[in-house]
Design a protein around this motif. Structure first.
Motif, PDB file in Angstrom:
ATOM      1  N   PRO A   6       0.834  -1.208   0.000  1.00  0.00           N
ATOM      2  CA  PRO A   6       0.000   0.000   0.000  1.00  0.00           C
ATOM      3  C   PRO A   6       0.868   1.257   0.000  1.00  0.00           C
ATOM      4  CG  PRO A   6      -0.621  -1.521   1.758  1.00  0.00           C
ATOM      5  CD  PRO A   6       0.680  -1.995   1.220  1.00  0.00           C
ATOM      6  N   SER A   7       0.361   2.333  -0.597  1.00  0.00           N
ATOM      7  CA  SER A   7       1.118   3.578  -0.633  1.00  0.00           C
ATOM      8  C   SER A   7       0.185   4.779  -0.599  1.00  0.00           C
ATOM      9  CB  SER A   7       2.017   3.638  -1.868  1.00  0.00           C
ATOM     10  OG  SER A   7       1.253   3.581  -3.056  1.00  0.00           O
ATOM     11  N   ILE A   8       0.774   5.941  -0.329  1.00  0.00           N
ATOM     12  CA  ILE A   8       0.043   7.203  -0.239  1.00  0.00           C
ATOM     13  C   ILE A   8       0.530   8.120  -1.344  1.00  0.00           C
ATOM     14  CG2 ILE A   8      -0.495   9.190   1.214  1.00  0.00           C
ATOM     15  CD1 ILE A   8       0.176   7.402   3.649  1.00  0.00           C
ATOM     16  N   ASP A   9      -0.395   8.616  -2.152  1.00  0.00           N
ATOM     17  CA  ASP A   9      -0.055   9.502  -3.251  1.00  0.00           C
ATOM     18  C   ASP A   9       0.328  10.892  -2.715  1.00  0.00           C
ATOM     19  OD1 ASP A   9      -0.361   9.749  -6.373  1.00  0.00           O
ATOM     20  OD2 ASP A   9      -1.259  11.570  -5.541  1.00  0.00           O
ATOM     21  N   PRO A  10       1.252  11.595  -3.387  1.00  0.00           N
ATOM     22  CA  PRO A  10       1.616  12.946  -2.942  1.00  0.00           C
ATOM     23  C   PRO A  10       0.427  13.910  -2.849  1.00  0.00           C
ATOM     24  CG  PRO A  10       3.238  12.137  -4.496  1.00  0.00           C
ATOM     25  CD  PRO A  10       2.132  11.123  -4.477  1.00  0.00           C
ATOM     26  N   SER A  11      -0.618  13.689  -3.641  1.00  0.00           N
ATOM     27  CA  SER A  11      -1.789  14.563  -3.567  1.00  0.00           C
ATOM     28  C   SER A  11      -2.469  14.477  -2.205  1.00  0.00           C
ATOM     29  CB  SER A  11      -2.786  14.215  -4.678  1.00  0.00           C
ATOM     30  OG  SER A  11      -3.288  12.897  -4.517  1.00  0.00           O
ATOM     31  N   VAL A  12      -2.436  13.303  -1.585  1.00  0.00           N
ATOM     32  CA  VAL A  12      -3.002  13.144  -0.241  1.00  0.00           C
ATOM     33  C   VAL A  12      -2.020  13.661   0.809  1.00  0.00           C
ATOM     34  CG1 VAL A  12      -3.864  11.490   1.467  1.00  0.00           C
ATOM     35  CG2 VAL A  12      -4.456  11.217  -0.943  1.00  0.00           C
ATOM     36  N   SER A  13      -0.741  13.450   0.568  1.00  0.00           N
ATOM     37  CA  SER A  13       0.267  13.969   1.504  1.00  0.00           C
ATOM     38  C   SER A  13       0.179  15.486   1.628  1.00  0.00           C
ATOM     39  CB  SER A  13       1.667  13.568   1.034  1.00  0.00           C
ATOM     40  OG  SER A  13       1.799  12.163   1.002  1.00  0.00           O
ATOM     41  N   ALA A  14      -0.095  16.148   0.496  1.00  0.00           N
ATOM     42  CA  ALA A  14      -0.230  17.606   0.527  1.00  0.00           C
ATOM     43  C   ALA A  14      -1.472  18.030   1.296  1.00  0.00           C
ATOM     44  CB  ALA A  14      -0.282  18.152  -0.896  1.00  0.00           C
ATOM     45  N   LEU A  15      -2.533  17.250   1.194  1.00  0.00           N
ATOM     46  CA  LEU A  15      -3.782  17.545   1.893  1.00  0.00           C
ATOM     47  C   LEU A  15      -3.670  17.266   3.384  1.00  0.00           C
ATOM     48  CD1 LEU A  15      -6.947  18.136   1.577  1.00  0.00           C
ATOM     49  CD2 LEU A  15      -7.177  15.635   1.520  1.00  0.00           C
ATOM     50  N   ALA A  16      -2.990  16.180   3.734  1.00  0.00           N
ATOM     51  CA  ALA A  16      -2.951  15.722   5.127  1.00  0.00           C
ATOM     52  C   ALA A  16      -1.547  15.239   5.490  1.00  0.00           C
ATOM     53  CB  ALA A  16      -3.970  14.608   5.336  1.00  0.00           C
ATOM     54  N   PRO A  17      -0.586  16.143   5.600  1.00  0.00           N
ATOM     55  CA  PRO A  17       0.783  15.715   5.903  1.00  0.00           C
ATOM     56  C   PRO A  17       0.918  15.043   7.260  1.00  0.00           C
ATOM     57  CG  PRO A  17       0.565  18.102   6.073  1.00  0.00           C
ATOM     58  CD  PRO A  17      -0.692  17.607   5.439  1.00  0.00           C
ATOM     59  N   GLU A  18      -0.075  15.240   8.137  1.00  0.00           N
ATOM     60  CA  GLU A  18      -0.026  14.661   9.476  1.00  0.00           C
ATOM     61  C   GLU A  18      -0.630  13.260   9.536  1.00  0.00           C
ATOM     62  OE1 GLU A  18      -3.650  17.510   9.492  1.00  0.00           O
ATOM     63  OE2 GLU A  18      -1.953  17.000   8.211  1.00  0.00           O
ATOM     64  N   PHE A  19      -1.136  12.751   8.436  1.00  0.00           N
ATOM     65  CA  PHE A  19      -1.803  11.445   8.399  1.00  0.00           C
ATOM     66  C   PHE A  19      -0.797  10.306   8.548  1.00  0.00           C
ATOM     67  CE2 PHE A  19      -3.120   7.830   5.604  1.00  0.00           C
ATOM     68  CZ  PHE A  19      -4.179   7.369   6.376  1.00  0.00           C
ATOM     69  N   THR A  20      -1.184   9.312   9.357  1.00  0.00           N
ATOM     70  CA  THR A  20      -0.386   8.102   9.541  1.00  0.00           C
ATOM     71  C   THR A  20      -1.336   6.907   9.533  1.00  0.00           C
ATOM     72  OG1 THR A  20       1.103   9.326  10.998  1.00  0.00           O
ATOM     73  CG2 THR A  20       1.307   6.931  11.005  1.00  0.00           C
ATOM     74  N   ALA A  21      -0.872   5.788   8.981  1.00  0.00           N
ATOM     75  CA  ALA A  21      -1.694   4.583   8.987  1.00  0.00           C
ATOM     76  C   ALA A  21      -0.850   3.388   9.389  1.00  0.00           C
ATOM     77  CB  ALA A  21      -2.320   4.350   7.614  1.00  0.00           C
ATOM     78  N   LEU A  22      -1.503   2.414   9.974  1.00  0.00           N
ATOM     79  CA  LEU A  22      -0.864   1.143  10.291  1.00  0.00           C
ATOM     80  C   LEU A  22      -1.415   0.101   9.328  1.00  0.00           C
ATOM     81  CD1 LEU A  22       1.061  -0.405  12.167  1.00  0.00           C
ATOM     82  CD2 LEU A  22      -0.901  -0.872  13.656  1.00  0.00           C
ATOM     83  N   SER A  23      -0.538  -0.453   8.520  1.00  0.00           N
ATOM     84  CA  SER A  23      -0.911  -1.479   7.546  1.00  0.00           C
ATOM     85  C   SER A  23      -0.582  -2.848   8.133  1.00  0.00           C
ATOM     86  CB  SER A  23      -0.127  -1.254   6.244  1.00  0.00           C
ATOM     87  OG  SER A  23      -0.308  -2.325   5.342  1.00  0.00           O
ATOM     88  N   ILE A  24      -1.557  -3.754   8.097  1.00  0.00           N
ATOM     89  CA  ILE A  24      -1.383  -5.094   8.668  1.00  0.00           C
ATOM     90  C   ILE A  24      -1.770  -6.134   7.625  1.00  0.00           C
ATOM     91  CG2 ILE A  24      -2.080  -6.686  10.487  1.00  0.00           C
ATOM     92  CD1 ILE A  24      -2.580  -4.345  12.312  1.00  0.00           C
ATOM     93  N   LEU A  25      -0.797  -6.943   7.228  1.00  0.00           N
ATOM     94  CA  LEU A  25      -1.036  -8.029   6.284  1.00  0.00           C
ATOM     95  C   LEU A  25      -1.155  -9.338   7.051  1.00  0.00           C
ATOM     96  CD1 LEU A  25       1.558  -7.239   3.468  1.00  0.00           C
ATOM     97  CD2 LEU A  25      -0.878  -6.721   3.485  1.00  0.00           C
ATOM     98  N   SER A 227       3.248   6.649   6.335  1.00  0.00           N
ATOM     99  CA  SER A 227       3.222   8.041   6.765  1.00  0.00           C
ATOM    100  C   SER A 227       3.133   8.969   5.561  1.00  0.00           C
ATOM    101  CB  SER A 227       4.477   8.372   7.568  1.00  0.00           C
ATOM    102  OG  SER A 227       4.528   9.737   7.885  1.00  0.00           O
ATOM    103  N   ALA A 228       2.183   9.894   5.598  1.00  0.00           N
ATOM    104  CA  ALA A 228       2.044  10.850   4.508  1.00  0.00           C
ATOM    105  C   ALA A 228       3.289  11.720   4.377  1.00  0.00           C
ATOM    106  CB  ALA A 228       0.817  11.725   4.742  1.00  0.00           C
TER     107      ALA A 228
END
Length: 231
Positions: A6-25, A227-228
């Motif tokens: 999974p990945s975060i696009d720069p367009s979302v990073s610009a919108l929400a630089p404080e966003f963090t996610a935990l990915s669990i496979l 992390s964004a």
């Protein structure tokens, strides 16, 4: 463990630089104790109503503000955790749906955090958190019939190479990648904004992982922080 990134696009990073996610496979194992999901859900409902985390309401308020940033009305399309909690606050409990869905809903309720659960086998490529062009396809049941719609331009979506897997960031999951206990390869994403302490994010992951291991002893679990600010 299978490959899934999974990945975060720069367009979302610009919108929400404080966003963090935990990915669990998760590579599933035989399900020996399916009742774990329903039991954990019932306990999470009681715990949420009895002694909530002091930052929980602020975290949900931050999600509402985030939805406004990309043009969505949070009262009409709230984040998934807010919608679940309102149901429990109204009814006092939540009915069981499916053991693995019950488990990740329990984590969402207890920690006031949006949690998604996806069937990896249904994916075409890897998940990407991005902003919609408005031309992507999203599958949804309308009046019992499977149909397609498209997100609004600029809407935050999870998608793969085929189309949208979740609209409104975490508001509505698509049909194609929906998860149930029968699936062998599972992906969970726990989505955090800064009001939620980072150690609480890991505790939420611990709760999910512990429930999975109780339900299906021997399951393989791999965790990774997205992390964004690093995308």
């Amino acid at each position: 463990m299978f490959a899934f990134n999974p990945s975060i696009d720069p367009s979302v990073s610009a919108l929400a630089p404080e966003f963090t996610a935990l990915s669990i496979l998760v590579q599933a194992a035989p399900v020996l104790h399916p009742q774990v999901g329903e039991e954990t859900l019932a306990r999470a409902c009681r715990d949420m109503l009895k002694q909530d985390f002091p930052w929980a309401e602020q975290h949900l308020a931050q999600w509402a503000e985030m939805f406004k940033r990309f043009g969505t009305k949070p009262k009409r399309t709230p984040c998934s955790a807010d919608a679940l909690r309102k149901r429990v606050q109204r009814d006092g409990t939540m009915a069981a749906i499916d053991p693995i869905v019950d488990l990740y809903n329990a984590v969402s309720l207890r920690f006031a955090i949006p949690v998604g659960g996806e069937n990896v086998a249904a994916y075409a490529g890897n998940p990407l958190l991005t902003r919609a062009t408005g031309n992507e396809l999203f599958d949804v049941y309308k009046e019992g019939v499977l149909s397609h719609e498209s997100p609004e331009p600029g809407e935050v979506i999870w998608r793969d190479d085929t189309g949208v897997t979740c609209r409104g960031w975490n508001w509505r999951q698509g049909v194609r990648t929906r998860l149930s206990i029968e699936q062998k390869q599972m992906w969970f994403v726990l989505e955090r904004l800064p009001a939620m302490p980072l150690d609480a994010l890991q505790q939420a992951g611990d709760m999910l992982e512990h429930g999975i291991q109780q339900m299906m002893p021997g399951a393989s679990v791999v965790r990774n922080v997205l992390s964004a600010s690093q995308s």
